[in-house]
Write an enzyme that holds these catalytic residues in place. Structure first.
Site, PDB file in Angstrom:
ATOM      1  N   CYS A 179      -8.110  -2.343  -4.606  1.00  0.00           N
ATOM      2  CA  CYS A 179      -7.390  -3.138  -5.589  1.00  0.00           C
ATOM      3  C   CYS A 179      -8.086  -4.495  -5.758  1.00  0.00           C
ATOM      4  CB  CYS A 179      -5.949  -3.342  -5.158  1.00  0.00           C
ATOM      5  SG  CYS A 179      -4.947  -1.838  -5.192  1.00  0.00           S
TER       6      CYS A 179
ATOM      7  N   CYS B 184       0.823  -1.206   0.000  1.00  0.00           N
ATOM      8  CA  CYS B 184       0.000   0.000   0.000  1.00  0.00           C
ATOM      9  C   CYS B 184       0.861   1.262   0.000  1.00  0.00           C
ATOM     10  CB  CYS B 184      -0.925   0.011   1.217  1.00  0.00           C
ATOM     11  SG  CYS B 184      -2.299  -1.155   1.137  1.00  0.00           S
TER      12      CYS B 184
ATOM     13  N   CYS C 299      -5.466   1.469   4.332  1.00  0.00           N
ATOM     14  CA  CYS C 299      -4.253   1.314   3.530  1.00  0.00           C
ATOM     15  C   CYS C 299      -3.178   2.306   3.931  1.00  0.00           C
ATOM     16  CB  CYS C 299      -4.573   1.474   2.053  1.00  0.00           C
ATOM     17  SG  CYS C 299      -5.294   3.077   1.640  1.00  0.00           S
TER      18      CYS C 299
ATOM     19  N   CYS D 158      -7.353  -7.480  -3.425  1.00  0.00           N
ATOM     20  CA  CYS D 158      -7.536  -7.196  -1.994  1.00  0.00           C
ATOM     21  C   CYS D 158      -8.991  -6.895  -1.648  1.00  0.00           C
ATOM     22  CB  CYS D 158      -6.666  -6.009  -1.578  1.00  0.00           C
ATOM     23  SG  CYS D 158      -4.901  -6.328  -1.703  1.00  0.00           S
TER      24      CYS D 158
END
EC number: 1.8.4.10
Length: 227
Positions: free
Chosen positions: A194, A111, A222, A197
């Protein structure tokens, strides 16, 4: 800094924030339904506010689709920021493509490279930035204020116009205005990050349960919104 409560509308919070910032402000857009709602609100409040986005290299195709729909609907330029190529190459060569699932430390490293460093560049020269954060979203966000001093980014103003809105209010506005919406939202993804994730949430789970689902709830940030 003005005191704002549940009685104040997102438009009022935006206007107060833009005035309090006293300089250039931009919207950080992930193309969630919240962020697109704010873009729509800005058409009324201040169309000159710049919009930027972070392309981590791991976004869903549906996110790119709604980004294009937003660009065309509102006729706006979106400033995209990418992670530094050398950092991504080093990470993937040394730890592979899914190191973020191996430990919290590795996930934060990914991240940091893909999101936090590009955000720092995007915020350079700004007096404030706008986000789509809401208190209802998770335990990590239940104490946010409409206007905050962002110590993590040099004390610039952080403007959260949807602080007090519920998911129902967001969707009521989105549907009434027929704004572009990420298709994943209607497939069980209230929060979209993302691709590797993020998963769909299950009945009874909170809105951000699908983000880094292998981690404890208190860790599910993040680093873009450090407190």
């Amino acid at each position: 800094m003005p005191h704002l409560t549940e009685e104040h509308s997102p438009q009022t919070i935006l206007r107060a924030g833009l005035q309090a910032a006293g300089g250039p402000v931009a919207l950080a857009c992930s193309f969630s339904v919240e962020d697109v709602v704010i873009i729509d609100l800005l058409q009324e409040v201040d169309r000159s506010v710049r919009v930027f986005a972070l392309d981590t290299g791991r976004l869903n195709e549906e996110t790119y689709e709604v980004a294009e729909a937003v660009r065309e609907r509102y006729g706006i330029k979106i400033d995209w920021y990418f992670p530094k190529r050398e950092a991504v190459e080093t990470l993937e060569r040394s730890k592979g493509l899914f190191s973020f699932r191996e430990s919290l430390e590795n996930r934060k490293e990914c991240c940091r490279i893909r999101k936090i460093e590009p955000l720092g560049r995007a915020l350079e020269g700004l007096s404030g930035w706008i986000t789509g954060l809401r208190r209802e979203q998770s335990v990590t966000r239940d104490a946010i204020a409409p206007l905050e001093s962002d110590a993590a980014h040099g004390g610039i103003l952080k403007i959260n116009p949807l602080t007090f809105w519920s998911s129902a209010q967001v969707w009521e506005y989105a549907e009434s205005r027929r704004i572009p919406v990420n298709r994943l939202h209607r497939q069980g993804y209230p929060s979209i990050g993302c691709a590797p994730c993020t998963r769909a949430v299950q009945p009874g789970e909170d809105e951000r349960a699908g983000r880094w689902w292998w981690e404890n709830p208190e860790h599910k940030e993040c680093g873009l919104h450090r407190r």
